[in-house]
Write a protein that holds these residues in place. Sequence first.
Motif, PDB file in Angstrom:
ATOM      1  N   LEU A 623       0.846  -1.195   0.000  1.00  0.00           N
ATOM      2  CA  LEU A 623       0.000   0.000   0.000  1.00  0.00           C
ATOM      3  C   LEU A 623       0.881   1.244   0.000  1.00  0.00           C
ATOM      4  O   LEU A 623       1.781   1.397   0.821  1.00  0.00           O
ATOM      5  CB  LEU A 623      -0.912  -0.002   1.235  1.00  0.00           C
ATOM      6  CG  LEU A 623      -2.030   1.046   1.248  1.00  0.00           C
ATOM      7  CD1 LEU A 623      -3.058   0.733   0.164  1.00  0.00           C
ATOM      8  CD2 LEU A 623      -2.706   1.087   2.612  1.00  0.00           C
ATOM      9  N   ARG A 624       0.602   2.150  -0.911  1.00  0.00           N
ATOM     10  CA  ARG A 624       1.430   3.353  -1.056  1.00  0.00           C
ATOM     11  C   ARG A 624       0.733   4.614  -0.565  1.00  0.00           C
ATOM     12  O   ARG A 624       1.394   5.568  -0.152  1.00  0.00           O
ATOM     13  CB  ARG A 624       1.838   3.543  -2.518  1.00  0.00           C
ATOM     14  CG  ARG A 624       2.656   2.404  -3.084  1.00  0.00           C
ATOM     15  CD  ARG A 624       2.899   2.565  -4.570  1.00  0.00           C
ATOM     16  NE  ARG A 624       3.874   3.597  -4.871  1.00  0.00           N
ATOM     17  CZ  ARG A 624       5.182   3.362  -5.022  1.00  0.00           C
ATOM     18  NH1 ARG A 624       5.648   2.143  -4.875  1.00  0.00           N
ATOM     19  NH2 ARG A 624       6.004   4.348  -5.312  1.00  0.00           N
ATOM     20  N   HIS A 625      -0.614   4.638  -0.636  1.00  0.00           N
ATOM     21  CA  HIS A 625      -1.324   5.870  -0.287  1.00  0.00           C
ATOM     22  C   HIS A 625      -2.559   5.528   0.541  1.00  0.00           C
ATOM     23  O   HIS A 625      -3.435   4.795   0.074  1.00  0.00           O
ATOM     24  CB  HIS A 625      -1.728   6.635  -1.549  1.00  0.00           C
ATOM     25  CG  HIS A 625      -0.577   6.912  -2.463  1.00  0.00           C
ATOM     26  ND1 HIS A 625       0.316   7.928  -2.256  1.00  0.00           N
ATOM     27  CD2 HIS A 625      -0.165   6.273  -3.598  1.00  0.00           C
ATOM     28  CE1 HIS A 625       1.223   7.921  -3.216  1.00  0.00           C
ATOM     29  NE2 HIS A 625       0.958   6.921  -4.039  1.00  0.00           N
ATOM     30  N   LEU A 626      -2.624   6.061   1.742  1.00  0.00           N
ATOM     31  CA  LEU A 626      -3.763   5.842   2.636  1.00  0.00           C
ATOM     32  C   LEU A 626      -4.323   7.203   3.031  1.00  0.00           C
ATOM     33  O   LEU A 626      -3.691   7.974   3.761  1.00  0.00           O
ATOM     34  CB  LEU A 626      -3.320   5.062   3.882  1.00  0.00           C
ATOM     35  CG  LEU A 626      -4.377   4.817   4.967  1.00  0.00           C
ATOM     36  CD1 LEU A 626      -5.573   4.062   4.392  1.00  0.00           C
ATOM     37  CD2 LEU A 626      -3.786   4.068   6.139  1.00  0.00           C
ATOM     38  N   TYR A 627      -5.516   7.506   2.510  1.00  0.00           N
ATOM     39  CA  TYR A 627      -6.169   8.795   2.779  1.00  0.00           C
ATOM     40  C   TYR A 627      -7.201   8.605   3.886  1.00  0.00           C
ATOM     41  O   TYR A 627      -8.230   7.962   3.692  1.00  0.00           O
ATOM     42  CB  TYR A 627      -6.836   9.330   1.512  1.00  0.00           C
ATOM     43  CG  TYR A 627      -5.856   9.744   0.450  1.00  0.00           C
ATOM     44  CD1 TYR A 627      -5.280  11.009   0.453  1.00  0.00           C
ATOM     45  CD2 TYR A 627      -5.492   8.856  -0.565  1.00  0.00           C
ATOM     46  CE1 TYR A 627      -4.370  11.388  -0.526  1.00  0.00           C
ATOM     47  CE2 TYR A 627      -4.581   9.226  -1.552  1.00  0.00           C
ATOM     48  CZ  TYR A 627      -4.030  10.489  -1.518  1.00  0.00           C
ATOM     49  OH  TYR A 627      -3.124  10.860  -2.482  1.00  0.00           O
ATOM     50  N   THR A 628      -6.909   9.171   5.049  1.00  0.00           N
ATOM     51  CA  THR A 628      -7.825   9.071   6.190  1.00  0.00           C
ATOM     52  C   THR A 628      -8.241  10.457   6.688  1.00  0.00           C
ATOM     53  O   THR A 628      -8.878  10.551   7.739  1.00  0.00           O
ATOM     54  CB  THR A 628      -7.149   8.297   7.337  1.00  0.00           C
ATOM     55  OG1 THR A 628      -5.819   8.794   7.524  1.00  0.00           O
ATOM     56  CG2 THR A 628      -7.076   6.813   7.017  1.00  0.00           C
ATOM     57  N   ASN A 629      -7.897  11.513   5.973  1.00  0.00           N
ATOM     58  CA  ASN A 629      -8.285  12.856   6.407  1.00  0.00           C
ATOM     59  C   ASN A 629      -9.800  12.982   6.455  1.00  0.00           C
ATOM     60  O   ASN A 629     -10.513  12.463   5.592  1.00  0.00           O
ATOM     61  CB  ASN A 629      -7.711  13.932   5.485  1.00  0.00           C
ATOM     62  CG  ASN A 629      -7.944  13.653   4.022  1.00  0.00           C
ATOM     63  OD1 ASN A 629      -7.349  12.748   3.462  1.00  0.00           O
ATOM     64  ND2 ASN A 629      -8.809  14.445   3.402  1.00  0.00           N
ATOM     65  N   GLY A 630     -10.298  13.621   7.493  1.00  0.00           N
ATOM     66  CA  GLY A 630     -11.741  13.751   7.683  1.00  0.00           C
ATOM     67  C   GLY A 630     -12.370  12.580   8.392  1.00  0.00           C
ATOM     68  O   GLY A 630     -13.581  12.590   8.655  1.00  0.00           O
ATOM     69  N   CYS A 631     -11.601  11.543   8.763  1.00  0.00           N
ATOM     70  CA  CYS A 631     -12.135  10.386   9.507  1.00  0.00           C
ATOM     71  C   CYS A 631     -12.079  10.716  10.988  1.00  0.00           C
ATOM     72  O   CYS A 631     -11.264  10.167  11.748  1.00  0.00           O
ATOM     73  CB  CYS A 631     -11.353   9.119   9.187  1.00  0.00           C
ATOM     74  SG  CYS A 631     -11.425   8.617   7.462  1.00  0.00           S
ATOM     75  N   SER A 632     -12.943  11.626  11.409  1.00  0.00           N
ATOM     76  CA  SER A 632     -12.861  12.193  12.760  1.00  0.00           C
ATOM     77  C   SER A 632     -13.256  11.223  13.860  1.00  0.00           C
ATOM     78  O   SER A 632     -13.012  11.485  15.041  1.00  0.00           O
ATOM     79  CB  SER A 632     -13.744  13.449  12.845  1.00  0.00           C
ATOM     80  OG  SER A 632     -15.056  13.160  12.404  1.00  0.00           O
ATOM     81  N   GLN A 648       3.601   6.133   1.187  1.00  0.00           N
ATOM     82  CA  GLN A 648       4.129   7.468   0.914  1.00  0.00           C
ATOM     83  C   GLN A 648       3.149   8.571   1.294  1.00  0.00           C
ATOM     84  O   GLN A 648       3.535   9.729   1.376  1.00  0.00           O
ATOM     85  CB  GLN A 648       4.478   7.593  -0.574  1.00  0.00           C
ATOM     86  CG  GLN A 648       5.554   6.620  -1.008  1.00  0.00           C
ATOM     87  CD  GLN A 648       5.946   6.802  -2.457  1.00  0.00           C
ATOM     88  OE1 GLN A 648       5.621   7.811  -3.070  1.00  0.00           O
ATOM     89  NE2 GLN A 648       6.632   5.828  -3.011  1.00  0.00           N
ATOM     90  N   THR A 649       1.884   8.216   1.490  1.00  0.00           N
ATOM     91  CA  THR A 649       0.879   9.195   1.890  1.00  0.00           C
ATOM     92  C   THR A 649       0.082   8.636   3.059  1.00  0.00           C
ATOM     93  O   THR A 649      -0.456   7.527   2.968  1.00  0.00           O
ATOM     94  CB  THR A 649      -0.084   9.518   0.733  1.00  0.00           C
ATOM     95  OG1 THR A 649       0.648  10.026  -0.379  1.00  0.00           O
ATOM     96  CG2 THR A 649      -1.108  10.556   1.167  1.00  0.00           C
ATOM     97  N   LEU A 650       0.025   9.393   4.135  1.00  0.00           N
ATOM     98  CA  LEU A 650      -0.835   9.077   5.278  1.00  0.00           C
ATOM     99  C   LEU A 650      -1.330  10.410   5.804  1.00  0.00           C
ATOM    100  O   LEU A 650      -0.575  11.172   6.396  1.00  0.00           O
ATOM    101  CB  LEU A 650      -0.065   8.315   6.359  1.00  0.00           C
ATOM    102  CG  LEU A 650      -0.832   8.021   7.657  1.00  0.00           C
ATOM    103  CD1 LEU A 650      -2.045   7.150   7.369  1.00  0.00           C
ATOM    104  CD2 LEU A 650       0.068   7.353   8.681  1.00  0.00           C
ATOM    105  N   THR A 651      -2.582  10.721   5.573  1.00  0.00           N
ATOM    106  CA  THR A 651      -3.054  12.085   5.819  1.00  0.00           C
ATOM    107  C   THR A 651      -3.526  12.332   7.250  1.00  0.00           C
ATOM    108  O   THR A 651      -3.600  13.480   7.669  1.00  0.00           O
ATOM    109  CB  THR A 651      -4.203  12.425   4.849  1.00  0.00           C
ATOM    110  OG1 THR A 651      -5.219  11.417   4.951  1.00  0.00           O
ATOM    111  CG2 THR A 651      -3.695  12.474   3.419  1.00  0.00           C
TER     112      THR A 651
END
Length: 1195
Positions: A623-632, A648-651
């Motif tokens: 896994l290279r990109h994990l977008y969790t922004n806004g997962c409050s 490479q991405t973990l927000t």
Amino acid sequence: MAEFVVRPLVSMLTNKASSYLLDQYKVMNGMEEQRETLKRKLLAILDVIQDAEEKGASRPGVSAWLEALKKASYEAKDVFDEFKYEALRRDAKKKGHYKKLGFDIVSLFPAHNPIVFRYRMGKKLCRIVRKIEGLVREMNDFGFNKTQQAPPSKQWRNTDSIIIDSEKDIVSRSRNEEKKKIVDILIDQAGDRDLIVLPIVGMGGLGKTTFAQLVYNDPIIKEHFKLQRWCCVSDDFDVVKIANIICETNEIHREKALQNLQKEVSGKRYLIVLDDVWNEDADKWEKLKTCLKHGGKGSAILTTTRNVQVARIMKMCIADSHNLRNLDKVFLKEIFENRAFCLQKPKAAELSDVVDKIMERCGGSPLAAKAFGSMLSNKTSMKEWTDILARSNTCNDGTETFLVLKLSYDDLPSHLKQCFAFCAIFPKDYEIDVETLIQLWMAHDFIPLREGDNLEKVGREIFDELTWRSFFQDVKQNPRRKWQGELRPRTICKIHDLMHDIALSVMGKDCLTIVDRPNEKELLSTGPTRYLFSSYWYTGTLLDDYLMKHSPALQTLLYPYAYTSDSAPHLSKYNHLRALQLFRLRKLPLQPRHLQHLRQTLNLCKCIRLGRLPEDMKCMENLRHLYTNGCSSLKCMPPGLGQLTSLQTLTYFVVSSSPGCSTIRELQDLNLGGDLELSRLQYATEVDAKACSLGNKDKLTHLSLKWGDDSTDELGQHRNVLDALKPHAALEFLGIHSYRGTGFSAWVLSLNFLQHLTELQLDGCTMCEEFPQFGEFKSLEVLVLKRLNKLQSLCNHNSSAMFPALKDLRLKKLEIFERCVATEGEELAFPQLENVKIKDCPKLAILPEAPKLKFIALKEEKAQLSLSIFKSRYMACLSGVGLSVSDDTEAAPVTELDQDCEVSLLNLRLDGCNFLFCSTPLQPTVGVWKWFGQLVHLTIESCDMLIYWPEEEFRCLVSLNSLSINSCSKLVGHTQGKGCRTQVRDQLLPNLKELTIYHCGSLTELFVLPPSLTSIVMMDCNSLESILGQDDTELESILHSDTASSSEHFNDLTSTCLLEQSLSPRINPLPCLDYLRIISCKKLRFMPAQLDALIFLDIHNCDGLESLDCLGDLPLLEYLYLNRCKHLASVPGSLGSYSALQKLRIEYCPALNMKPLYGHLQQRLDSLELKDLSKAGSSYPNEGPKLREPKCWKF
């Protein structure tokens, strides 16, 4: 043309068959012979595939063979993905992750027994080999010629975007006379008219959009029109989408979106461009035009379209559409040569003749010239040029432009073809996130892997080359979306619709795109797909039903819209998923063993209800990109996150004290870039913070550090953690929230460290005593300071070099903040400042000097800064003001504001602000209201001085479009008795479109409503009996007499209606009203009559209403919601046919007669977009028995 996707597919398959990973873990033991056979056959196919593709366009047999090859290649690709996953599984077992994947018990998963696996996969591989061998035999019968594709040139990478500007200059010169003609029409001819609609008509690729941009950006146009908006429409003429673009909002409800649109344009002279319109449905256009007609005189709409019929439908107050001419060959040649000769120019005598022939093939289209030039830019010999020209001459069907673009696509290297064709998954004119697009390419192995290459970098090079070749356009940066938890802006692009047509023709049924409510039968009859995109907000279980029936091999599933209301898809059934973007879910409906191919991107952005991530995510090592922004709602991060070494991405990272969760130490070896938010840092230790090594992550540009609001700094732990979290010096965004240390770290205070910072946010750092010298951040554009209890000033001294770039300043709850400069007597000027928000800064007495200020919002206890606003020299430049004064109960109207002042204020919000109103009708009006002749939007909240309708103040607001009154508990209505300022109730606010009144419990009557009104919203006005707003004393007496009679005859449910109909000629009509919402107005009995324009009707908790027949037939009604109206006996609009109705919900109306509704809707009830009548005849809980069910009565 779907066969053109085959070559990159076969090429990719050849690479998979040669994968070193398969050899390393011996997953193909016993199948070596079949594997070698397959590799040889695939290489043989690649030798002739180019010739096959060229002949497939004209030979149906070859086309059918290519289709069969594509199908077999997809099957083979899936088989090799299974081999690769087995290799990864064995790798996981070797590293000790096998049990975590749930495969440790062989009896439960016999497929992973090596013998069983070899047997099962051997059969699959043999079947694939047989298919490919059969196809090779057919291939030999066709007698294809062997060809070798030239390696792609990389010279284009040395160029820059200046060429694009020069092309626009060429087009500007070529269209100058046409542009002058359009500008003259828009300014001179339209000046005395309410609205003109001028279509620009021309074939695809002719430059209609560029021409409209030339007009739109003309300095004369910009100066003439008060409001300008650009809206790309395309083939989906979605009124809500268009309204949202014009209003710059994201409203999902149709009625509210249209309401916002009318509010936005009302009273303004505007220019709106509707680009690329295909809609031939006149009704859709009429609905949008109805809203747009409320602009000021001289307003204009410019549309671009290929379709003459569309132009006929849309044109208005203009004799003819403007037919865009073909671009002259002289200018076409300039565009072509700019591209074709930017690197080198072939030296040959016949070059001029070849160029002339190419210009003829371009058919007057600048897009074709651009594409042709890009295609030939890396061709170095005349033979290559003449070959391309000869190939273009063999195409006999389709338009000239489309054929040139198809040829341009055919000339792409194999991997670029696959990358571009995939873009068919997106709707036309969709704003594609470039970073996401590259990640999708990576997820599907479209980007060729070369030793030592960074895939993201290669992906960006592919995007740049496709952009250079004109396959992408309108590349730009979008501001960050704060509501999605983003910390940085995004790069987006679009695809020209002709290029999109090519991608669609290539992909065929492999892509399924849903942007509107799908027809159930059509969707379920659609064949299987591999890539699915759905942006429609609600499809229920329909989409999942389709997927379960047709698409077990689904590889991409994208739900880009966070507010989607679908059922959670059964993702565990789709074992080939490679890219996944989900909407708001409480739980991720899959486990890592279901994500065997999801090795690039998992996008969970804005899944606000998601509580946990799968515990075994550490096993997803690719896994290279994990977008969790806004997962409050996330409680913690799953354990072992540091094992995702490709990440490479973990927000968004949540720190937790619970066992079994990852600490920030896990970030140590992750080379993260982009944006990162670390939350709940009160649970982090200094040791872990040092170990996470933020200073080494030089690709990280945006960083947010958050402690809990209720946390305390024990033994200086907050300071120690902040010291340890020192980032690298190139950071662009820094946010520090709820930090409880007594001082900031040295790296925060340093004057030299964060010199690239463009935005700084400090919030809730209540114990800090030492702060940075904010003015020393030379690149700072946004400064947000909140809840800093010990901050007194922004800087210690004044200097002309302070805040050279600051545009946005927000100060909130700064208890002892006194001034911008610590030195008393000095004031600081902000040369670029445009927006200021100051709330609850009780000691601040002077506003900052800002010559470019456009908007200011203040919240204070006493009217100190608020008064200074009206006396300031930049009042005349402001377009928006928001004032909130909470304790001015003793304030008197301010008479010193009576002087004349010319202002251009458009938006005004007043909360409290008693000093601007008169307590009795006998007092003179505060003079400041005379300044507001251009005011468009006015909101008044919590004003105790507002007792009667401020009629004299309203007389000044001749341009007002929107009025909102909220929580004015003493507001009664009109003045009564002698000595009042206004004896005759005139009609006020002649341009008012939207009226909203909330929580005014004493209100008994409205002012006289103007006929311009399009929207009325009333909530919690429990003393209000009528919304007629009449000045007729006869009506008042009739109402009183009727009250007595209606109380004696409860069953005479039509008396109210008859009364209103009898008075209808004298009632102030509301011919434009299309939106009516009334909630909790329990005494309301009287409604306006004959609302023929009404589209939306929502009545909730209004016990006084007995009948709504007076509203008329409601021929345009689309939305009908009734709830808790226990005496309401008839459905509104029952005399009509409900032909436009789309959504229907009726609940807890026990007296309601539903028969007329069922009678009219019998044939189409099930086809409504929303239908809920399950509780229509029920009484609201705890409100007693149903009137129509005597068995439940109690005696």
